[in-house]
Motif scaffolding. Sequence first.
Motif, mmCIF file in Angstrom:
data_model
loop_
_atom_site.group_PDB
_atom_site.id
_atom_site.type_symbol
_atom_site.label_atom_id
_atom_site.label_comp_id
_atom_site.label_asym_id
_atom_site.label_seq_id
_atom_site.Cartn_x
_atom_site.Cartn_y
_atom_site.Cartn_z
ATOM 1 N N LEU A 175 0.652 2.861 -12.752
ATOM 2 C CA LEU A 175 1.260 4.107 -12.344
ATOM 3 C C LEU A 175 2.503 4.481 -13.133
ATOM 4 O O LEU A 175 3.243 3.644 -13.332
ATOM 5 C CB LEU A 175 1.757 3.795 -10.788
ATOM 6 C CG LEU A 175 0.444 3.339 -9.823
ATOM 7 C CD1 LEU A 175 0.892 2.770 -8.606
ATOM 8 C CD2 LEU A 175 -0.395 4.494 -9.636
ATOM 9 N N VAL B 5 3.901 -0.590 -12.970
ATOM 10 C CA VAL B 5 4.493 0.492 -12.814
ATOM 11 C C VAL B 5 5.380 0.871 -13.929
ATOM 12 O O VAL B 5 6.040 0.013 -14.539
ATOM 13 C CB VAL B 5 5.295 0.492 -11.411
ATOM 14 C CG1 VAL B 5 6.263 1.569 -11.507
ATOM 15 C CG2 VAL B 5 4.609 0.386 -10.252
ATOM 16 N N VAL C 177 2.588 -6.743 -8.282
ATOM 17 C CA VAL C 177 2.644 -5.731 -8.965
ATOM 18 C C VAL C 177 3.808 -6.271 -9.973
ATOM 19 O O VAL C 177 4.666 -7.029 -9.706
ATOM 20 C CB VAL C 177 3.566 -4.715 -8.101
ATOM 21 C CG1 VAL C 177 4.217 -3.379 -8.727
ATOM 22 C CG2 VAL C 177 2.779 -4.307 -6.590
ATOM 23 N N ILE D 72 0.642 2.401 -3.564
ATOM 24 C CA ILE D 72 0.279 0.970 -3.804
ATOM 25 C C ILE D 72 0.083 0.222 -2.413
ATOM 26 O O ILE D 72 0.667 0.639 -1.190
ATOM 27 C CB ILE D 72 1.698 0.154 -4.230
ATOM 28 C CG1 ILE D 72 2.054 0.690 -5.719
ATOM 29 C CG2 ILE D 72 1.658 -1.279 -4.195
ATOM 30 C CD1 ILE D 72 3.245 0.138 -6.203
ATOM 31 N N TYR E 21 -1.171 -3.706 -9.953
ATOM 32 C CA TYR E 21 -0.400 -2.519 -10.272
ATOM 33 C C TYR E 21 0.533 -2.848 -11.592
ATOM 34 O O TYR E 21 1.326 -3.718 -11.248
ATOM 35 C CB TYR E 21 0.187 -1.841 -9.118
ATOM 36 C CG TYR E 21 -0.829 -1.390 -7.876
ATOM 37 C CD1 TYR E 21 -1.371 0.030 -8.073
ATOM 38 C CD2 TYR E 21 -1.116 -2.179 -7.168
ATOM 39 C CE1 TYR E 21 -2.177 0.263 -7.152
ATOM 40 C CE2 TYR E 21 -1.893 -1.679 -6.044
ATOM 41 C CZ TYR E 21 -2.510 -0.489 -5.936
ATOM 42 O OH TYR E 21 -3.284 -0.069 -4.802
ATOM 43 N N ALA F 229 7.868 3.546 -13.956
ATOM 44 C CA ALA F 229 8.768 4.829 -13.431
ATOM 45 C C ALA F 229 9.817 5.318 -14.416
ATOM 46 O O ALA F 229 10.756 4.729 -14.461
ATOM 47 C CB ALA F 229 9.050 4.380 -12.185
ATOM 48 N N ILE G 57 5.636 6.828 -5.917
ATOM 49 C CA ILE G 57 4.749 5.647 -6.473
ATOM 50 C C ILE G 57 4.458 4.537 -5.528
ATOM 51 O O ILE G 57 3.347 4.289 -5.372
ATOM 52 C CB ILE G 57 5.439 5.287 -7.722
ATOM 53 C CG1 ILE G 57 5.400 5.911 -8.928
ATOM 54 C CG2 ILE G 57 4.907 3.770 -8.134
ATOM 55 C CD1 ILE G 57 6.360 5.761 -10.137
ATOM 56 N N GLU H 251 -1.693 8.390 -12.185
ATOM 57 C CA GLU H 251 -2.821 7.103 -11.972
ATOM 58 C C GLU H 251 -3.546 6.969 -13.084
ATOM 59 O O GLU H 251 -4.387 7.871 -13.516
ATOM 60 C CB GLU H 251 -3.539 7.136 -10.893
ATOM 61 C CG GLU H 251 -4.436 5.883 -10.626
ATOM 62 C CD GLU H 251 -5.237 6.048 -9.521
ATOM 63 O OE1 GLU H 251 -6.501 6.247 -9.697
ATOM 64 O OE2 GLU H 251 -4.712 6.244 -8.241
ATOM 65 N N SER I 295 5.494 7.517 -13.669
ATOM 66 C CA SER I 295 6.312 9.040 -13.463
ATOM 67 C C SER I 295 6.782 9.442 -14.777
ATOM 68 O O SER I 295 7.403 8.575 -15.457
ATOM 69 C CB SER I 295 7.292 8.753 -12.522
ATOM 70 O OG SER I 295 8.262 7.772 -12.665
ATOM 71 N N CYS J 104 12.637 -1.878 -14.198
ATOM 72 C CA CYS J 104 12.891 -1.874 -12.649
ATOM 73 C C CYS J 104 14.166 -1.546 -12.334
ATOM 74 O O CYS J 104 14.356 -1.157 -10.927
ATOM 75 C CB CYS J 104 12.623 -3.109 -12.003
ATOM 76 S SG CYS J 104 13.608 -4.489 -12.774
ATOM 77 N N ASP K 84 6.669 -3.996 -12.309
ATOM 78 C CA ASP K 84 7.608 -3.028 -12.320
ATOM 79 C C ASP K 84 8.220 -3.224 -13.669
ATOM 80 O O ASP K 84 9.287 -3.842 -13.759
ATOM 81 C CB ASP K 84 8.777 -3.056 -11.198
ATOM 82 C CG ASP K 84 9.467 -1.834 -11.207
ATOM 83 O OD1 ASP K 84 9.209 -0.824 -11.699
ATOM 84 O OD2 ASP K 84 10.386 -1.902 -9.952
#
Length: 432
Positions: free
Chosen positions: A132, A103, A38, A32, A101, A105, A28, A229, A134, A43, A40
Amino acid sequence: MTTEKEARQHLYSRPPLDPNGNDSLAKIACQIVPGAVVLDIGCAVGELGRYLTEQKHCVVDGIEANPDAAAIARRFYRQVWEVDLETASLAELLGESRYQYIVCADVLEHLRDPGQLLRRIANFLTPGGKLLISIPNVGHLGVFLGLLSGDFRYREEGLLDQTHLRFFTQRSFLRLLAENGFSGRVVDRTIIDLQHSEFSSIPLEPIGSSLLREMQSWDDSITYQFIVEAHPQEAGANVIPLISIDQSAPHGPRFACQVFWRSNDEPFTESRSQCIYLPVGMERQRVTFTLPKGVVQSLRFDPADWKGFLRLYAMRLLDGAECLWTWDGNIETLLRETLHSIFPAPLKTGEKGAVLSLLDEDPWLELPVPAELLSRAEHLEVELSWPMSADYVAVQEEWEDLLKQNQRLATELEATQQSSQAQADELNAALR
């Protein structure tokens, strides 16, 4: 991302982020651009934020439910909100903040309604901003093998993390995005082979070689996580297909085959080696290693990282098209050199090559080749099988014996039928 109660029970720690690593945060981070703003979500202890802040000079905010993790992450983030995503109001939390962005994750699979979060976060992306994600792949081979063995066991972490509430394949995740206002595509993935995953103890023998060969063609069967993405889309807009980024990559179970080289008496190290992953289930396959010409004085061959019986058919050293050395097929030639966790197994009469019994996950042998030939070599070419277990070999030999017996009986039956037909023809001729 877990609920606050669950988050207090388990702290998801991460090692320092390596931008060349195979984990989801590293992949990831590569998506970026430097200096980006960003958010997150989920996190954890902040390893992604640490890397983006220190190495890419980004401005990073975070959201985390676990208070212990949030306390660690605050050192690397502009701001960390400690809230439960299932109940928090992002509008009140983020206000007018907008991000290039966002994220998620390893977050969405922990939520009861991940679609609700997707619908809410679209409003906090700048024009042209990217989401983004995962996401674990429940289509990984290890999950299939567990099901085939009658097991679906949750673990503290991993694909079957005990706090996972939702499970996705590539296609089902595409549908989730499309149903909640996003189009997306796979931009990367983490690859974890079966023997290096939490499913490594599942036996392969009951599956059979034919099914294992079929698994080589399954899409993403060794994909552990997808890196996706996604972009907001208007209602009714065409969805960008979620695609595999490398259709040529092997998909089924693999084993590692590796060569190490050295000059003089220096030790063998990973920096002076080449590792190639080969498919499980192919009884004869060829692999070619590239060697640094002019420096090799000793060559070590590690045939596999699995226990079992492996057939070694042929080995040769090449300088372009010229063959410098060929193994004579005699196991005694190999046994004269240094070896580790390898024991010769008996061959059947008339069989060529050698059967090696690999006693642990790190078997190796040094090749009996003069240093002057090694220094000239550009390639090592090896023909070998996959590391079959003792049970598999026993069943295979029994099956081969049964096939030979059936073929012999079929030949005898055909001869008897031909003899009977000849006698019948003679009798008919006599009666005429």
